[in-house]
Enzyme design. Structure first.
Site, PDB file in Angstrom:
ATOM      1  N   GLY A 193       1.455  -1.152   3.791  1.00 13.53           N
ATOM      2  CA  GLY A 193       0.833  -2.447   3.478  1.00 13.53           C
ATOM      3  C   GLY A 193       1.443  -3.463   4.425  1.00 13.53           C
ATOM      4  CE  LYS A 194      -3.209  -4.421   8.616  1.00 15.35           C
ATOM      5  NZ  LYS A 194      -2.719  -3.328   9.465  1.00 15.35           N
ATOM      6  CB  THR A 209       1.536   3.786  11.673  1.00 14.57           C
ATOM      7  OG1 THR A 209       0.849   4.903  12.187  1.00 14.57           O
ATOM      8  CG2 THR A 209       0.804   3.217  10.466  1.00 14.57           C
ATOM      9  CG  ASP A 265       1.203   3.433   4.608  1.00 13.60           C
ATOM     10  OD1 ASP A 265       0.318   2.733   4.065  1.00 13.60           O
ATOM     11  OD2 ASP A 265       1.934   3.023   5.533  1.00 13.60           O
ATOM     12  CG  MET A 291      -1.665  -1.112   1.615  1.00 17.35           C
ATOM     13  SD  MET A 291      -3.225  -1.154   0.727  1.00 17.35           S
ATOM     14  CE  MET A 291      -3.821  -2.754   1.316  1.00 17.35           C
ATOM     15  N   GLY A 314       0.644  -4.206  22.698  1.00 18.21           N
ATOM     16  CA  GLY A 314       1.225  -2.867  22.723  1.00 18.21           C
ATOM     17  C   GLY A 314       2.217  -2.727  23.870  1.00 18.21           C
ATOM     18  N   GLY A 325       3.095  -3.465  14.768  1.00 16.94           N
ATOM     19  CA  GLY A 325       2.786  -4.899  14.744  1.00 16.94           C
ATOM     20  C   GLY A 325       3.486  -5.576  13.571  1.00 16.94           C
ATOM     21  CG  ASP A 326       2.533  -4.527   9.693  1.00 17.87           C
ATOM     22  OD1 ASP A 326       1.796  -5.490   9.995  1.00 17.87           O
ATOM     23  OD2 ASP A 326       2.111  -3.499   9.133  1.00 17.87           O
ATOM     24  CG  ASP A 364       3.579   6.910  13.372  1.00 20.91           C
ATOM     25  OD1 ASP A 364       2.594   6.173  13.593  1.00 20.91           O
ATOM     26  OD2 ASP A 364       3.878   7.326  12.237  1.00 20.91           O
TER      27      ASP A 364
HETATM   28  O1  RIB Z   1      -0.133  -2.150   9.713  1.00 23.70           O
HETATM   29  C1  RIB Z   1       0.091  -0.874   9.191  1.00 23.70           C
HETATM   30  C2  RIB Z   1      -0.277  -0.844   7.755  1.00 23.70           C
HETATM   31  O2  RIB Z   1      -1.666  -1.077   7.635  1.00 23.70           O
HETATM   32  C3  RIB Z   1      -0.033   0.466   7.052  1.00 23.70           C
HETATM   33  O3  RIB Z   1       1.231   0.562   6.481  1.00 23.70           O
HETATM   34  C4  RIB Z   1      -1.157   0.515   6.034  1.00 23.70           C
HETATM   35  O4  RIB Z   1      -0.697   0.468   4.733  1.00 23.70           O
HETATM   36  C5  RIB Z   1      -2.087  -0.642   6.369  1.00 23.70           C
HETATM   37  O5  RIB Z   1      -1.903  -1.701   5.522  1.00 23.70           O
END
Ligand code: RIB
Length: 312
Positions: free
Chosen positions: A43-44, A255, A17, A15, A227, A258-259, A253
């Site tokens: 994108g995960k 975001t 972002d 993805m 978390g 988790g990945d 941040d």
């Molecule tokens: O887990 C974070 C991701 O979720 C972001 O990078 C976004 O693209 C969504 O897929």
């Protein structure tokens, strides 16, 4: 075609972002001023792949992007980080996936994805990657591509004794039960665990309960991330569950944290196959803890050189 053997192969999403930073998340129907905007790679699936690559794993991505400038940049981004792109297809039938992300001053986020080209990843394209999947040490999947493609990828890996890690994100309530038995490691966060089990998951004890339920469905190991509270690790082969606390950090941040955790998990499982899973999770937590201390998703992921030597 490739003859290469990969440490980690990811069948998953890419993805672009589109990130707005604002003091808080807007309420329904509300417009608020943000103070910064940037575009990043997300994108995960790709995030997890990139974190594994940044730690030193030999990685490949099986994915689909649009035949557009976002797609072109994405493929270049993989190449710049040494990720094998031979199985990243481009299509003119849909645009590269995008994620609209709002991050508040506490580092929390809200995300809407329009998966676009990700949803066109086909069984034929997955089949083309079979030689690479069968020679990999670890395969990772999530749910930002058609679920039946993720399921098939997990089957292909299991049939060939490749270790599977499945991240059921974004979670869907009616998850095909085969996902559980195809997961050597089933790794989700507290809200995904809640949606899948129907029980609330706000603390370590509730995570243990949800984890036991997920284990009963057939997973080899369940990891539920919490978390700042760390994570819990439950293994079908052991009757106990382990709580792995997180080191306190100041998050700017979260975001993609988790990945980062899951990408690191894959890296450690590929490189240290006999390491205890609670130690693998502890190290992955340290990596993700670094990622939340700077802004962005992949751009916040640490390289091996940024981390303490005792993590390797
Ligand atoms: O887990 C974070 C991701 O979720 C972001 O990078 C976004 O693209 C969504 O897929």
């Amino acid at each position: 075609m490739t003859e290469e053997a990969f440490d980690v192969i990811v069948v998953g999403s890419c993805m672009t972002d589109l990130v707005s930073q604002s003091p808080r998340l807007p309420k329904e129907g509300e417009t608020i001023h943000g103070h910064n905007f940037f575009i990043g790679f997300g994108g995960k699936g790709a995030n997890q792949c990139m974190q594994a690559a940044k730690l030193g794993a030999k990685t490949a991505m099986v994915a689909k992007v649009g035949n557009d400038s976002f797609g072109d940049s994405y493929i270049q981004n993989f190449k710049d980080h040494g990720v094998h792109t031979g199985f990243v297809a481009q299509t003119s039938a849909a645009a590269t996936g995008v994620a609209s992300i709002i991050v508040n001053d506490a580092g929390q986020n809200a995300i809407v994805i329009v998966a676009g080209a990700n949803m066109l990843l086909s069984k034929v394209e997955l089949q083309d990657a079979l030689p690479a999947i069968t020679s990999a040490k670890v395969l990772l999947c999530q749910l930002e591509i058609p679920p039946q493609i993720s399921l098939r990828a997990l089957q292909m890996a299991q049939e060939n004794k490749v270790t599977t890690i499945f991240n059921p994100a974004p979670a869907i309530p009616d998850l095909d039960p085969d996902f559980y038995r195809l997961s050597d490691v089933f790794c989700c966060n507290e809200s995904e665990a809640e949606l899948l089990t129907g029980s609330s998951v706000n603390n370590v004890e509730e995570a243990r309960c949800a984890g036991r339920e997920l284990l009963r469905r057939g997973c080899g190991t369940v990891i539920i991330t919490l978390g700042a509270q760390g994570c819990v690790v439950l293994q079908a082969s052991e009757s106990t569950s382990k709580h792995v606390p997180a080191t306190p950090v100041t998050a700017v941040d979260t975001t993609g944290a988790g990945d980062s955790f899951i990408g690191a998990l894959a890296y450690y499982m590929a490189h240290y196959p006999t390491m205890q899973l609670d130690e693998v999770a502890r190290r992955a937590g340290q990596v993700a803890g670094v990622s939340v201390q700077s802004v962005g998703t992949q751009s916040s992921y640490p390289h091996r050189r940024d981390l303490a030597a005792d993590l390797f």
